[in-house]
Design a protein around this motif. Structure first.
Motif, short mmCIF file in Angstrom:
data_model
loop_
_atom_site.label_atom_id
_atom_site.label_comp_id
_atom_site.label_asym_id
_atom_site.label_seq_id
_atom_site.Cartn_x
_atom_site.Cartn_y
_atom_site.Cartn_z
N LEU A 46 14.20 -8.37 -25.61
CA LEU A 46 14.15 -9.38 -26.66
C LEU A 46 13.03 -8.99 -27.63
N ALA A 47 13.37 -8.77 -28.88
CA ALA A 47 12.40 -8.24 -29.83
C ALA A 47 11.45 -9.30 -30.37
N GLY A 48 10.33 -8.83 -30.88
CA GLY A 48 9.42 -9.69 -31.62
C GLY A 48 9.94 -9.91 -33.02
N GLY A 49 9.27 -10.80 -33.75
CA GLY A 49 9.72 -11.05 -35.11
C GLY A 49 9.29 -12.39 -35.67
N GLY A 50 8.30 -13.05 -35.05
CA GLY A 50 7.74 -14.26 -35.61
C GLY A 50 8.59 -15.50 -35.43
N ALA A 51 8.23 -16.55 -36.17
CA ALA A 51 8.91 -17.85 -36.04
C ALA A 51 8.63 -18.68 -37.29
N VAL A 98 19.60 -2.41 -24.15
CA VAL A 98 20.16 -3.36 -25.11
C VAL A 98 19.00 -4.04 -25.82
N TYR A 99 18.97 -3.91 -27.14
CA TYR A 99 17.85 -4.40 -27.95
C TYR A 99 18.33 -5.55 -28.84
N LEU A 100 17.79 -6.74 -28.59
CA LEU A 100 18.21 -7.93 -29.31
C LEU A 100 17.16 -8.31 -30.36
N PRO A 101 17.43 -8.08 -31.66
CA PRO A 101 16.49 -8.51 -32.69
C PRO A 101 16.39 -10.03 -32.74
N THR A 102 15.24 -10.53 -33.16
CA THR A 102 15.09 -11.95 -33.42
C THR A 102 15.33 -12.19 -34.90
N ALA A 103 16.12 -13.18 -35.25
CA ALA A 103 16.52 -13.35 -36.65
C ALA A 103 16.75 -14.81 -37.02
N ASN A 104 16.23 -15.74 -36.21
CA ASN A 104 16.48 -17.16 -36.46
C ASN A 104 15.21 -18.01 -36.50
N GLY A 105 14.07 -17.38 -36.39
CA GLY A 105 12.81 -18.11 -36.48
C GLY A 105 12.54 -19.06 -35.36
N ASP A 106 13.20 -18.85 -34.19
CA ASP A 106 13.09 -19.84 -33.11
C ASP A 106 12.79 -19.21 -31.75
N VAL A 107 12.31 -17.98 -31.76
CA VAL A 107 11.93 -17.22 -30.55
C VAL A 107 13.00 -17.29 -29.46
N PHE A 108 14.27 -17.23 -29.86
CA PHE A 108 15.42 -17.24 -28.94
C PHE A 108 15.56 -18.57 -28.19
N HIS A 133 18.82 -22.22 -36.76
CA HIS A 133 18.04 -21.93 -35.55
C HIS A 133 19.04 -21.76 -34.40
N LYS A 134 19.67 -20.64 -34.38
CA LYS A 134 20.71 -20.37 -33.39
C LYS A 134 20.38 -19.11 -32.58
N GLY A 135 19.10 -18.93 -32.31
CA GLY A 135 18.69 -17.75 -31.56
C GLY A 135 19.28 -17.69 -30.17
N TYR A 136 19.43 -18.85 -29.54
CA TYR A 136 20.00 -18.86 -28.19
C TYR A 136 21.45 -18.40 -28.21
N ASP A 137 22.24 -18.91 -29.14
CA ASP A 137 23.66 -18.56 -29.17
C ASP A 137 23.86 -17.10 -29.56
N ASN A 138 23.03 -16.58 -30.45
CA ASN A 138 23.13 -15.15 -30.77
C ASN A 138 22.84 -14.30 -29.54
N ALA A 139 21.76 -14.66 -28.82
CA ALA A 139 21.42 -13.91 -27.61
C ALA A 139 22.51 -14.06 -26.55
N ALA A 140 23.06 -15.27 -26.42
CA ALA A 140 24.11 -15.51 -25.43
C ALA A 140 25.36 -14.69 -25.76
N SER A 141 25.67 -14.55 -27.04
CA SER A 141 26.82 -13.73 -27.43
C SER A 141 26.58 -12.26 -27.08
N ALA A 142 25.36 -11.81 -27.31
CA ALA A 142 25.03 -10.43 -26.96
C ALA A 142 25.11 -10.22 -25.46
N LEU A 143 24.58 -11.18 -24.69
CA LEU A 143 24.61 -11.05 -23.23
C LEU A 143 26.04 -11.11 -22.70
N ASP A 144 26.87 -11.91 -23.33
CA ASP A 144 28.28 -11.95 -22.91
C ASP A 144 28.92 -10.58 -23.05
N TRP A 145 28.59 -9.88 -24.16
CA TRP A 145 29.07 -8.50 -24.34
C TRP A 145 28.51 -7.59 -23.25
#
Length: 370
Positions: A46-51, A98-108, A133-145
């Motif tokens: 899970l990548a860094g990227g602020g909030a 597997v590298y998941l960028p953060t892109a929703n400002g909500d720390v996943f 603020h959908k960091g969880y759903d983005n990560a969940a979609s990646a993990l499903d893959w």
């Protein structure tokens, strides 16, 4: 006679666009990166990227403290540390990563769509901005893959740095639940100093973190009104006593100090908060271990140059990684690489804490020239 072309085998990264992902902060497509390796050994990072959590720090025309997008520009191929597959000392060199960028400002930890009032600033009038603020759903979609593509790994290392470190215990739980027969390990790079009490509640509420917790089995009863980031460690460690949860911090982490100031903490005490947070966790669970080093930076697993040549390691990033701090950092005679390698491969490690938090210590000797 036909000439047979032999291509050298190199690990390369490819971008994956999960169909079910809701998108980045502005609704643009969310994508993540995969480096194919041994399919039985998987690392999820899970990548860094602020909030962001106010109109002022969410505005795209202001001074942002978060990454609003994820795309081809997030290619990790030039990073060092655990991303450097050419380094023979890298314990993850042969892993599928597997590298998941953060892109929703909500720390996943987000599951909301929030409209913020943006004050007049930067030559722009006051207005509004809508943040997904959908960091969880983005990560969940990646993990499903990941779960469908790698159905039977025997070893899984879950880790995050900076923003990605904060939710890493929760995602370790999710991944361990899905892979009950795999040896799962955890490592968090930074994020241990946010012992700021009630100041976290407004962030969790604007991100929709309560919605996330209700969706994760075992975390449903946690309330964001009193939730601390340490509570995520405690709950995950209680649910998985077989997993040791590891955390790395630098004693005077300037990034954590900055974000505490943005939360309204006038004089952040990073060392004191680290001590308090670690003590709080250790009082609740035994399967928690820390490496606290000298310095002011974070992101050690991402391969920033070490301070051998620069006072600020973040100033010198790139190749070659001869001074990659992932490989050169040492504290109290304990090389960080050795500690990390043991931790992510399921071997026991001892707590490490710097005595003198200002004096650099390296597992590296400056070469002598005639």
């Amino acid at each position: 006679m036909k000439t047979k072309l032999v291509q050298s085998v190199r690990y390369t990264w490819r971008n994956v666009l999960p169909a079910a992902a809701p998108g980045c902060s502005q609704g643009t497509p969310y994508s993540f990166w995969v480096k194919e390796g041994n399919p039985t050994k998987v690392a999820v990072i899970l990548a860094g990227g602020g909030a962001c959590w106010t109109g002022e720090n969410s505005a795209l025309h202001g001074k942002r403290f978060y990454r609003p997008y994820a795309g081809l520009d997030e290619d990790p191929s030039d990073l060092g540390g655990v991303f450097d597959s050419d380094n023979p000392e890298n314990p993850l060199a042969d892993y599928t990563t597997v590298y998941l960028p953060t892109a929703n400002g909500d720390v996943f930890l987000g599951d909301s769509v929030t409209v913020y009032d943006v004050p007049a600033m930067g030559g722009q009038p006051a207005g509004k901005i809508t943040i997904l603020h959908k960091g969880y759903d983005n990560a969940a979609s990646a993990l499903d893959w990941v779960f469908k593509t790698y159905p039977e790994p025997t070893t899984v290392a879950v880790m995050g740095w900076s923003a990605g470190a904060l939710a890493s215990p929760l995602y370790t739980h999710i991944i361990a639940q899905h892979y009950p027969d795999a040896a799962v390990t955890h490592f968090a790079d930074g994020g241990g100093a946010y012992r700021v009490g009630e100041r976290l509640a407004p962030l969790f509420k604007t991100w929709g973190t309560a919605n996330v917790l209700k969706r994760v089995k075992g975390f449903e009863d946690l309330s964001v009104d009193s939730l601390s980031l340490e509570d995520l460690y405690i709950r995950a460690a209680e649910l998985h006593p077989e997993i040791v949860f590891h955390q790395y911090n630098e004693r005077h982490d300037s990034i954590q100090a900055l974000f505490m100031q943005l939360m309204g903490v006038a004089a952040p005490d990073v060392p004191g908060n680290l001590d308090d947070g670690h003590a709080y966790i250790r009082a609740k669970i035994p399967n928690f271990c820390t490496y606290t080093s000298w310095g002011h930076d974070e992101g050690i697993i991402g391969g920033y140059y070490d301070g051998v040549l620069s006072k600020n390691a973040l100033d010198n990033r790139g190749r070659p990684h001869v001074l990659d701090r992932f490989y050169t950092r040492q504290t109290n005679g304990v090389r960080f690489l050795d500690w990390f390698t043991a931790a992510v491969t399921g071997k026991p490690v001892e707590d490490v804490a710097c005595v003198d938090s200002e004096t650099p210590e390296y597992h590296w000797t400056r070469p002598k020239f005639p």
